[in-house]
Write a protein that holds these residues in place. Structure first.
Motif, mmCIF file in Angstrom:
data_model
loop_
_atom_site.group_PDB
_atom_site.id
_atom_site.type_symbol
_atom_site.label_atom_id
_atom_site.label_comp_id
_atom_site.label_asym_id
_atom_site.label_seq_id
_atom_site.Cartn_x
_atom_site.Cartn_y
_atom_site.Cartn_z
ATOM 1 N N THR A 194 0.811 -1.214 0.000
ATOM 2 C CA THR A 194 0.000 0.000 0.000
ATOM 3 C C THR A 194 0.845 1.265 0.000
ATOM 4 O O THR A 194 0.324 2.347 -0.281
ATOM 5 N N GLY B 276 -8.072 7.097 -4.135
ATOM 6 C CA GLY B 276 -6.865 6.651 -4.825
ATOM 7 C C GLY B 276 -6.904 5.155 -5.067
ATOM 8 O O GLY B 276 -7.842 4.449 -4.657
ATOM 9 N N GLU B 277 -5.876 4.646 -5.722
ATOM 10 C CA GLU B 277 -5.845 3.223 -6.071
ATOM 11 C C GLU B 277 -5.935 2.321 -4.850
ATOM 12 O O GLU B 277 -6.719 1.360 -4.826
ATOM 13 N N ARG C 73 -9.197 -0.019 -3.862
ATOM 14 C CA ARG C 73 -9.056 -1.481 -3.758
ATOM 15 C C ARG C 73 -9.506 -1.975 -2.389
ATOM 16 O O ARG C 73 -10.090 -3.060 -2.279
ATOM 17 N N GLU D 206 -6.257 11.914 -0.868
ATOM 18 C CA GLU D 206 -7.438 11.721 -1.722
ATOM 19 C C GLU D 206 -8.688 12.134 -0.950
ATOM 20 O O GLU D 206 -8.946 11.615 0.130
#
Length: 177
Positions: A47, A113-114, A118, A170
């Protein structure tokens, strides 16, 4: 150990106690969805945050215990089992991470964010695993602590999604109705 055995070619599989069931059984559906959540959590790491990575690795190991517990319709005392200690650990971690966040004032859209996105995705798959496990419990005896663990894990993943997004700068977005 070979990867393929051919034993499942007719649509049945072995449980932990070596009894055979359909691959479409509620028990297989429950622990298969836990496996899906575990694999999804694996796509989140690394992460970029050591404390999140360490916790997610611990959770992935817990999920193997969850699967073993669900795969065993008649466990022996020394078989892997989800315990209240695992649930309490999740609760402590939720509380600690929640303390670093702004208070939640409304629902938020899953995303960011990514890493955050996720984690939110992993949360939704964990919720499905919980639903499948509740469905299984209606027809067969299970360790009820598994349901509690999955419920708490989805709360943890929600919190970690918020933490990752906050740390990564984010913004959270609220839904518009």
């Amino acid at each position: 150990m070979t990867i393929y055995t051919g034993r499942g070619d007719e649509g049945d599989t072995d449980l932990r106690d070596m009894s055979r069931v359909s691959k479409a059984s509620p028990r297989i559906e429950a622990y298969g969805t836990v496996d899906e959540a575990n694999a999804l959590i694996g796509t989140v790491r690394p992460t970029g945050h050591d404390d999140l990575d360490e916790l997610l690795e611990t959770v992935q190991n817990h999920l193997h215990v969850v699967q073993a517990d669900l795969a065993n319709p008649e466990p022996d005392p020394d078989d892997p089992e989800v315990t209240g200690d695992l649930v309490e650990m999740l609760e402590h971690r939720i509380d600690a991470f929640d303390a670093e966040l702004e208070p939640l004032r409304s629902f938020i859209l899953p995303g960011g964010g990514e890493v955050g996105a996720r984690l939110h995705h992993a949360r939704t798959v964990t919720r499905r695993a919980e639903r499948r496990t509740v469905e299984l419990a209606r027809s067969e005896p299970i360790n009820e602590t598994v349901v509690t663990y999955l419920n708490r894990l989805s709360d943890l993943l929600f919190t970690l999604g918020r933490v990752a997004n906050a740390r990564d700068g984010e913004p959270e977005e609220s839904p518009s109705y």
